[in-house]
Design a protein around this motif. Sequence first.
Motif, PDB file in Angstrom:
ATOM      1  N   ALA A 142     -18.856  56.254  18.665  1.00 44.96           N
ATOM      2  CA  ALA A 142     -18.305  56.090  17.314  1.00 44.96           C
ATOM      3  C   ALA A 142     -19.630  55.871  16.359  1.00 44.96           C
ATOM      4  N   ALA A 143     -20.376  56.777  16.428  1.00 44.57           N
ATOM      5  CA  ALA A 143     -21.992  56.564  15.800  1.00 44.57           C
ATOM      6  C   ALA A 143     -21.770  56.978  14.258  1.00 44.57           C
ATOM      7  N   GLY A 144     -20.774  57.600  14.049  1.00 42.57           N
ATOM      8  CA  GLY A 144     -20.627  57.847  12.474  1.00 42.57           C
ATOM      9  C   GLY A 144     -21.663  58.630  11.979  1.00 42.57           C
ATOM     10  N   GLU A 145     -22.060  58.076  10.752  1.00 46.18           N
ATOM     11  CA  GLU A 145     -23.250  58.737  10.165  1.00 46.18           C
ATOM     12  C   GLU A 145     -24.547  58.739  10.544  1.00 46.18           C
ATOM     13  N   GLY A 146     -24.520  57.774  11.673  1.00 44.84           N
ATOM     14  CA  GLY A 146     -25.943  57.711  12.535  1.00 44.84           C
ATOM     15  C   GLY A 146     -26.911  56.682  12.197  1.00 44.84           C
ATOM     16  N   ARG A 147     -26.326  55.323  11.323  1.00 43.22           N
ATOM     17  CA  ARG A 147     -27.191  54.623  11.052  1.00 43.22           C
ATOM     18  C   ARG A 147     -27.857  53.821  12.070  1.00 43.22           C
ATOM     19  N   ASP A 148     -26.864  53.616  13.123  1.00 41.80           N
ATOM     20  CA  ASP A 148     -27.387  52.842  14.197  1.00 41.80           C
ATOM     21  C   ASP A 148     -28.428  53.615  15.268  1.00 41.80           C
ATOM     22  N   ALA A 149     -27.913  54.808  15.471  1.00 43.46           N
ATOM     23  CA  ALA A 149     -28.170  55.656  16.480  1.00 43.46           C
ATOM     24  C   ALA A 149     -29.620  56.006  15.867  1.00 43.46           C
ATOM     25  N   VAL A 150     -29.781  56.286  14.719  1.00 41.04           N
ATOM     26  CA  VAL A 150     -31.343  56.522  13.908  1.00 41.04           C
ATOM     27  C   VAL A 150     -32.220  55.553  14.153  1.00 41.04           C
ATOM     28  N   PHE A 151     -31.879  54.310  13.859  1.00 41.09           N
ATOM     29  CA  PHE A 151     -32.785  53.150  14.164  1.00 41.09           C
ATOM     30  C   PHE A 151     -33.084  53.006  15.473  1.00 41.09           C
ATOM     31  N   ALA A 152     -32.326  53.101  16.337  1.00 40.08           N
ATOM     32  CA  ALA A 152     -32.615  52.973  17.858  1.00 40.08           C
ATOM     33  C   ALA A 152     -33.541  54.166  18.299  1.00 40.08           C
ATOM     34  N   ALA A 153     -33.287  55.324  17.795  1.00 41.53           N
ATOM     35  CA  ALA A 153     -34.383  56.398  18.193  1.00 41.53           C
ATOM     36  C   ALA A 153     -35.714  56.061  17.542  1.00 41.53           C
TER      37      ALA A 153
END
Length: 199
Positions: free
Chosen positions: A40-51
């Motif tokens: 449920a990554a949505g618009e990517g705020r957490d995924a992009v931070f992790a990357a």
Amino acid sequence: MKAIWNARYDSKEYQYGTEPNQFFKKELLKLPPGRILIPAAGEGRDAVFAAQLGWEVYAFDSSDTAQSKAIKLASEKSVNLHYDCIDAHQVRFPLESFDAIALVFFHLPPEERQAFHQRCVKWLKPGGQLILEGFHKKQLGFSSGGPKDLNMLFDQDELKLDFQGLNILSLKEKKKILDEGPLHQGNAIVVNLLATNPL
């Protein structure tokens, strides 16, 4: 549900902001980068931070509108994501695939939630860490976000059952002030969970 979430995300503005969830950020910074799953990554705020921290990020969401915004944000930050548009009940990964799994405000109906949480347990590598923040059942009286169905909100006892097999490091109810884009604003009551898969 896909149509509802597509409509919610159909704006140039990022509905939950572009900065990572603070609990997720604090805990991720303690871990060495590896492979992480963000449902449920949505618009990517957490995924992009992790990357940006060097993690190999696998993410998914049922909304293709959210997926497009996440890919755009990743491009702006010069990082890459493995991001699929898929429903939670359809997601499959090999056993012991991830060093970390982050569930940030991911609420499902009880029967789906229990099954999905148990799959997350199986997807964690030995020593892998689960990071969860979600709305407590007491959130129902607040207007700062979250489902309006009590059964979709969390309490500590339910989460202990859902994540049987993991070693729980911390499981706390917490009052906080949300400031995460237009849709998460104001006083809230959340549950924070940290757990590891035994070695």
